[in-house]
Scaffold this motif. Structure first.
Motif, PDB file in Angstrom:
ATOM      1  N   TYR A   1       5.278 -10.531 -14.128  1.00 22.68           N
ATOM      2  CA  TYR A   1       4.770 -11.142 -12.992  1.00 22.68           C
ATOM      3  C   TYR A   1       3.142 -11.019 -12.827  1.00 22.68           C
ATOM      4  O   TYR A   1       2.290 -11.734 -12.373  1.00 22.68           O
ATOM      5  N   LEU A   2       2.877  -9.662 -13.070  1.00 20.63           N
ATOM      6  CA  LEU A   2       1.463  -8.893 -12.941  1.00 20.63           C
ATOM      7  C   LEU A   2       0.643  -9.975 -14.114  1.00 20.63           C
ATOM      8  O   LEU A   2      -0.625 -10.240 -13.714  1.00 20.63           O
TER       9      LEU A   2
ATOM     10  N   GLN B   1      -1.170  -4.599  -5.538  1.00 19.67           N
ATOM     11  CA  GLN B   1      -1.962  -3.609  -6.584  1.00 19.67           C
ATOM     12  C   GLN B   1      -2.255  -2.211  -6.186  1.00 19.67           C
ATOM     13  O   GLN B   1      -3.235  -1.605  -6.649  1.00 19.67           O
ATOM     14  N   ARG B   2      -1.645  -2.061  -5.099  1.00 21.95           N
ATOM     15  CA  ARG B   2      -1.858  -0.460  -4.903  1.00 21.95           C
ATOM     16  C   ARG B   2      -0.861   0.569  -5.399  1.00 21.95           C
ATOM     17  O   ARG B   2       0.204   1.190  -4.729  1.00 21.95           O
ATOM     18  N   PHE B   3      -1.186   0.776  -6.638  1.00 23.34           N
ATOM     19  CA  PHE B   3      -0.265   1.546  -7.485  1.00 23.34           C
ATOM     20  C   PHE B   3      -0.927   1.731  -8.827  1.00 23.34           C
ATOM     21  O   PHE B   3      -1.828   1.163  -9.325  1.00 23.34           O
TER      22      PHE B   3
ATOM     23  N   SER C   1       8.794  -3.681  -2.260  1.00 23.49           N
ATOM     24  CA  SER C   1       8.251  -3.224  -3.753  1.00 23.49           C
ATOM     25  C   SER C   1       7.369  -4.405  -4.294  1.00 23.49           C
ATOM     26  O   SER C   1       6.163  -4.141  -4.813  1.00 23.49           O
ATOM     27  N   PHE C   2       7.832  -5.484  -3.850  1.00 24.11           N
ATOM     28  CA  PHE C   2       6.964  -6.835  -4.190  1.00 24.11           C
ATOM     29  C   PHE C   2       5.736  -6.743  -3.429  1.00 24.11           C
ATOM     30  O   PHE C   2       4.737  -7.302  -4.102  1.00 24.11           O
TER      31      PHE C   2
ATOM     32  N   THR D   1       6.717 -18.098 -12.129  1.00 19.80           N
ATOM     33  CA  THR D   1       6.959 -19.529 -12.578  1.00 19.80           C
ATOM     34  C   THR D   1       8.372 -19.922 -12.506  1.00 19.80           C
ATOM     35  O   THR D   1       9.238 -19.169 -12.244  1.00 19.80           O
ATOM     36  N   ASP D   2       8.521 -21.337 -12.150  1.00 17.58           N
ATOM     37  CA  ASP D   2       9.984 -21.787 -12.268  1.00 17.58           C
ATOM     38  C   ASP D   2      10.442 -21.370 -13.213  1.00 17.58           C
ATOM     39  O   ASP D   2      10.290 -21.755 -14.575  1.00 17.58           O
TER      40      ASP D   2
END
Length: 271
Positions: free
Chosen positions: A261-262, A226-228, A219-220, A267-268
């Motif tokens: 995330y997108l 970005q194939r969705f 999934s990640f 990030t830490d």
């Protein structure tokens, strides 16, 4: 991480060779190093750490007596110092495919993490005989034959375990949905308790944990590419029950949500 190299002699010849026909399902490649031979080029062997290895080093004394300096298994890391060679060294290293080494030598995967496993300490009678064969092998090719025979012998002894692990990991990697484990149990004719015990011993995590790792990874990768169209598309195409289930799983592995995330990447996060 790439392995650094140390030589204490002026000469070192190395080459990679394909494993024998009986070993192609288990071994990626075999690296051979002769410290006593003229090099074909000035280049040094290079490979990434993290690949399971059967490592054999023999050395000759000034009087011509050869001894086996090392015969060890390495699960995911090999100290660069092991690769140090001199004018009397021969190194033969078998690089194995994932999830093979523990089952092949019938030992828990966690035992292969960190400290090298010295085969001479595992079964002194069996491997002392192997030591004798390596000492009296009068060429590098003969030493390879001796080690090939060892691996084939281990394969014959532990074929059933290896078949279970290979089939299960391959199936989960291709289809990480929740239904895959029951399908594997049916195909292998094993009850869940036995299967989970075998899987955890030789892979290092339970089959359920491995399935969730593979499900997240797939999934990640889809999210990265970005194939969705919508986040729910990623959830359903990777076997999650719904979008909320996917978001919870994603946050468990990354400490962030898919949408964050997108927008911001990973990030830490402070604990």
């Amino acid at each position: 991480m790439f392995v650094s190299w140390t030589t204490t002699g002026a000469k070192m010849k190395h080459w990679y060779q394909r494993p024998g026909k009986l070993l192609t399902e288990l071994v990626r490649t075999v690296l051979i190093i002769e410290g006593f031979s003229e090099p074909d080029s000035d280049s040094l062997p290079i490979f990434t750490n993290g690949i399971p290895i059967l490592f054999c080093k023999t050395e000759k004394t000034p009087s011509g007596y050869e001894h086996v300096a090392q015969l060890t298994l390495h699960g995911n890391f090999i100290d660069p110092g092991h690769w140090t060679t001199n004018n009397h060294s021969t190194i033969i290293a078998y690089f194995f495919k994932p999830f093979v080494l523990a089952g092949l030598f019938n030992m828990p995967a966690k035992k292969l993490l960190g400290t090298p496993v010295d085969l001479f300490n595992c079964s002194p009678h069996k491997y002392n005989a192997l030591r004798t064969q390596l000492i009296y092998a009068d060429s590098t090719s003969r030493k390879v034959e001796v080690l090939d025979h060892l691996i084939v012998q281990q394969l014959n002894e532990n074929q059933k375990i290896l078949d279970i692990i290979q089939y299960a990991t391959d199936q989960i990697m291709c289809n990480s949905g929740t239904e895959i484990l029951s399908e594997i149990l049916q195909e292998l004719k094993l009850n869940e308790r036995t299967f989970q015990r075998i899987f955890k011993k030789y892979v290092g995590v339970t089959a359920t944990q491995y399935r969730r790792i593979c499900q997240f990874d797939l999934s990640f990768r889809q999210l990265q590419s970005q194939r969705f169209g919508k986040i729910s598309d990623v959830a359903f195409s990777n076997g999650f029950a719904d979008q909320s289930h996917f978001i919870r799983s994603f946050k468990e592995f990354t400490q962030t949500t898919p949408n964050d995330y997108l927008r911001n990447g990973l990030t830490d996060k402070k604990p």
